[in-house]
Write a protein that holds these residues in place. Structure first.
Motif, PDB file in Angstrom:
ATOM      1  N   SER A 130      31.244  12.258  33.430  1.00 33.69           N
ATOM      2  CA  SER A 130      29.946  12.690  32.924  1.00 33.69           C
ATOM      3  C   SER A 130      29.920  14.197  32.676  1.00 33.69           C
ATOM      4  N   ILE A 131      28.889  14.624  31.991  1.00 36.95           N
ATOM      5  CA  ILE A 131      28.705  16.039  31.691  1.00 36.95           C
ATOM      6  C   ILE A 131      28.565  16.850  32.978  1.00 36.95           C
ATOM      7  N   ASP A 132      27.950  16.263  34.006  1.00 37.19           N
ATOM      8  CA  ASP A 132      27.812  16.964  35.291  1.00 37.19           C
ATOM      9  C   ASP A 132      29.174  17.255  35.906  1.00 37.19           C
ATOM     10  N   ARG A 133      30.086  16.308  35.794  1.00 41.30           N
ATOM     11  CA  ARG A 133      31.439  16.527  36.330  1.00 41.30           C
ATOM     12  C   ARG A 133      32.171  17.599  35.529  1.00 41.30           C
ATOM     13  N   TRP A 134      31.973  17.607  34.205  1.00 43.06           N
ATOM     14  CA  TRP A 134      32.595  18.632  33.368  1.00 43.06           C
ATOM     15  C   TRP A 134      32.074  20.012  33.759  1.00 43.06           C
ATOM     16  N   VAL A 135      30.783  20.131  33.963  1.00 41.52           N
ATOM     17  CA  VAL A 135      30.184  21.409  34.344  1.00 41.52           C
ATOM     18  C   VAL A 135      30.755  21.870  35.677  1.00 41.52           C
ATOM     19  N   THR A 136      30.832  20.960  36.638  1.00 39.40           N
ATOM     20  CA  THR A 136      31.403  21.285  37.944  1.00 39.40           C
ATOM     21  C   THR A 136      32.861  21.707  37.805  1.00 39.40           C
ATOM     22  N   PHE A 137      33.619  20.975  37.017  1.00 39.74           N
ATOM     23  CA  PHE A 137      35.039  21.284  36.787  1.00 39.74           C
ATOM     24  C   PHE A 137      35.187  22.676  36.177  1.00 39.74           C
ATOM     25  N   VAL A 138      34.397  22.987  35.163  1.00 41.39           N
ATOM     26  CA  VAL A 138      34.458  24.294  34.501  1.00 41.39           C
ATOM     27  C   VAL A 138      34.058  25.399  35.481  1.00 41.39           C
ATOM     28  N   GLN A 139      33.057  25.154  36.314  1.00 42.58           N
ATOM     29  CA  GLN A 139      32.637  26.148  37.297  1.00 42.58           C
ATOM     30  C   GLN A 139      33.749  26.428  38.312  1.00 42.58           C
ATOM     31  N   ILE A 140      34.430  25.387  38.736  1.00 40.00           N
ATOM     32  CA  ILE A 140      35.534  25.568  39.687  1.00 40.00           C
ATOM     33  C   ILE A 140      36.655  26.383  39.046  1.00 40.00           C
ATOM     34  N   ILE A 141      37.045  26.034  37.843  1.00 39.52           N
ATOM     35  CA  ILE A 141      38.113  26.755  37.136  1.00 39.52           C
ATOM     36  C   ILE A 141      37.702  28.204  36.903  1.00 39.52           C
ATOM     37  N   LEU A 142      36.474  28.418  36.506  1.00 35.90           N
ATOM     38  CA  LEU A 142      35.976  29.773  36.288  1.00 35.90           C
ATOM     39  C   LEU A 142      35.977  30.562  37.594  1.00 35.90           C
ATOM     40  N   GLY A 143      35.545  29.944  38.679  1.00 32.62           N
ATOM     41  CA  GLY A 143      35.543  30.605  39.986  1.00 32.62           C
ATOM     42  C   GLY A 143      36.941  30.993  40.429  1.00 32.62           C
ATOM     43  N   ILE A 144      37.886  30.087  40.259  1.00 34.79           N
ATOM     44  CA  ILE A 144      39.280  30.383  40.615  1.00 34.79           C
ATOM     45  C   ILE A 144      39.809  31.528  39.763  1.00 34.79           C
ATOM     46  N   SER A 145      39.505  31.515  38.482  1.00 30.70           N
ATOM     47  CA  SER A 145      39.967  32.578  37.576  1.00 30.70           C
ATOM     48  C   SER A 145      39.394  33.931  37.963  1.00 30.70           C
ATOM     49  N   ILE A 146      38.118  33.960  38.286  1.00 33.66           N
ATOM     50  CA  ILE A 146      37.484  35.223  38.688  1.00 33.66           C
ATOM     51  C   ILE A 146      38.097  35.723  39.985  1.00 33.66           C
ATOM     52  N   PHE A 147      38.280  34.833  40.964  1.00 33.07           N
ATOM     53  CA  PHE A 147      38.893  35.215  42.236  1.00 33.07           C
ATOM     54  C   PHE A 147      40.294  35.781  42.022  1.00 33.07           C
ATOM     55  N   ALA A 148      41.109  35.094  41.211  1.00 30.60           N
ATOM     56  CA  ALA A 148      42.488  35.549  40.966  1.00 30.60           C
ATOM     57  C   ALA A 148      42.504  36.915  40.288  1.00 30.60           C
ATOM     58  N   THR A 149      41.603  37.122  39.328  1.00 30.11           N
ATOM     59  CA  THR A 149      41.537  38.411  38.643  1.00 30.11           C
ATOM     60  C   THR A 149      41.122  39.518  39.606  1.00 30.11           C
ATOM     61  N   LEU A 150      40.092  39.268  40.402  1.00 30.34           N
ATOM     62  CA  LEU A 150      39.652  40.274  41.371  1.00 30.34           C
ATOM     63  C   LEU A 150      40.735  40.574  42.396  1.00 30.34           C
ATOM     64  N   TRP A 151      41.441  39.541  42.855  1.00 28.34           N
ATOM     65  CA  TRP A 151      42.498  39.737  43.842  1.00 28.34           C
ATOM     66  C   TRP A 151      43.626  40.588  43.260  1.00 28.34           C
ATOM     67  N   SER A 152      43.952  40.385  41.973  1.00 27.73           N
ATOM     68  CA  SER A 152      44.996  41.185  41.327  1.00 27.73           C
ATOM     69  C   SER A 152      44.639  42.659  41.313  1.00 27.73           C
ATOM     70  N   TYR A 153      43.367  42.940  41.162  1.00 36.45           N
ATOM     71  CA  TYR A 153      42.932  44.324  41.061  1.00 36.45           C
ATOM     72  C   TYR A 153      42.419  44.901  42.372  1.00 36.45           C
ATOM     73  N   LEU A 154      42.489  44.157  43.470  1.00 33.89           N
ATOM     74  CA  LEU A 154      42.020  44.609  44.770  1.00 33.89           C
ATOM     75  C   LEU A 154      42.658  45.933  45.186  1.00 33.89           C
ATOM     76  N   SER A 155      43.933  46.107  44.879  1.00 30.43           N
ATOM     77  CA  SER A 155      44.651  47.290  45.350  1.00 30.43           C
ATOM     78  C   SER A 155      44.573  48.481  44.391  1.00 30.43           C
ATOM     79  N   VAL A 156      43.838  48.371  43.286  1.00 31.16           N
ATOM     80  CA  VAL A 156      43.735  49.486  42.334  1.00 31.16           C
ATOM     81  C   VAL A 156      43.266  50.777  42.995  1.00 31.16           C
ATOM     82  N   PRO A 157      42.226  50.759  43.840  1.00 29.69           N
ATOM     83  CA  PRO A 157      41.803  52.033  44.445  1.00 29.69           C
ATOM     84  C   PRO A 157      42.903  52.702  45.278  1.00 29.69           C
TER      85      PRO A 157
END
Length: 190
Positions: A5-32
């Motif tokens: 269903s569309i609800d599952r797609w939305v949840t799936f996209v949110q999970i993928i987006l969350g993982i992507s944001i976390f990975a990007t932030l973690w990559s840049y954690l040591s910039v300072p």
């Protein structure tokens, strides 16, 4: 077959987006503290260590060690005593697990520390893959701590104001020798 269903797609996209944001932030954690985490290829690492003429038994220090791949290659292939310095405790733990799993415990280690506070005076070779401004911050510390003849190998970013003894233009590797960084240095292009 269950309906997706569309609800599952939305949840799936949110999970993928969350993982992507976390990975990007973690990559840049040591910039300072010096640079984002961008792993070097094994061929680049081998070239860096070869250009530094790293010998068995010499001490290598990798500032901003990430997952410890430079440290592992230095210990395994060049038979060096290798230490990495990493500010991120998670990457530090991952690096030490990888060192243990590859049988390099006692020959290599990654220390959870700030590279600015770390004493490199025992190093024969120091490797860095940091931002230009971080290299500039480290120059005085390294020139005061390292003994004459010690090598600094920088990937991508140079040590502004110092003359390298060797450059690999294709890979962007600069090798500097303490006590031999002035204007009269004869640079070899590899």
């Amino acid at each position: 077959m269950p309906e997706f269903s569309i609800d599952r797609w939305v949840t799936f996209v949110q999970i993928i987006l969350g993982i992507s944001i976390f990975a990007t932030l973690w990559s840049y954690l040591s910039v300072p503290w010096g640079a984002p985490w961008v792993p070097s290829s094994t061929s680049t690492i081998r070239k860096m260590l070869s250009m530094a003429a790293l010998q068995p038994g010499q001490v290598l220090v990798d500032l901003g060690a990430g997952d410890g791949r430079i440290v592992r290659i230095a210990a395994r292939e060049f038979k060096a005593q290798a230490a990495g310095i990493e500010i991120d405790p998670i990457r530090c733990a991952i690096a030490n697990v990888l060192i243990f799993l590859t049988g390099l415990h006692g020959k290599a280690r990654v220390i959870h520390s700030n590279m600015i506070a770390y004493d490199c005076r025992n190093a024969d070779v120091v490797t860095v893959y940091l931002l230009q401004r971080t290299n500039q911050r480290l120059k005085n510390q390294l020139s005061q701590q390292l003994k004459p003849g010690a090598k600094i190998v920088s990937y991508t970013f140079s040590m502004e104001g110092w003359s390298p003894i060797a450059i690999d233009d294709r890979k962007g590797i600069f090798v500097y020798e303490i006590g031999n960084t002035g204007k009269g240095v004869r640079t070899t292009f590899v």
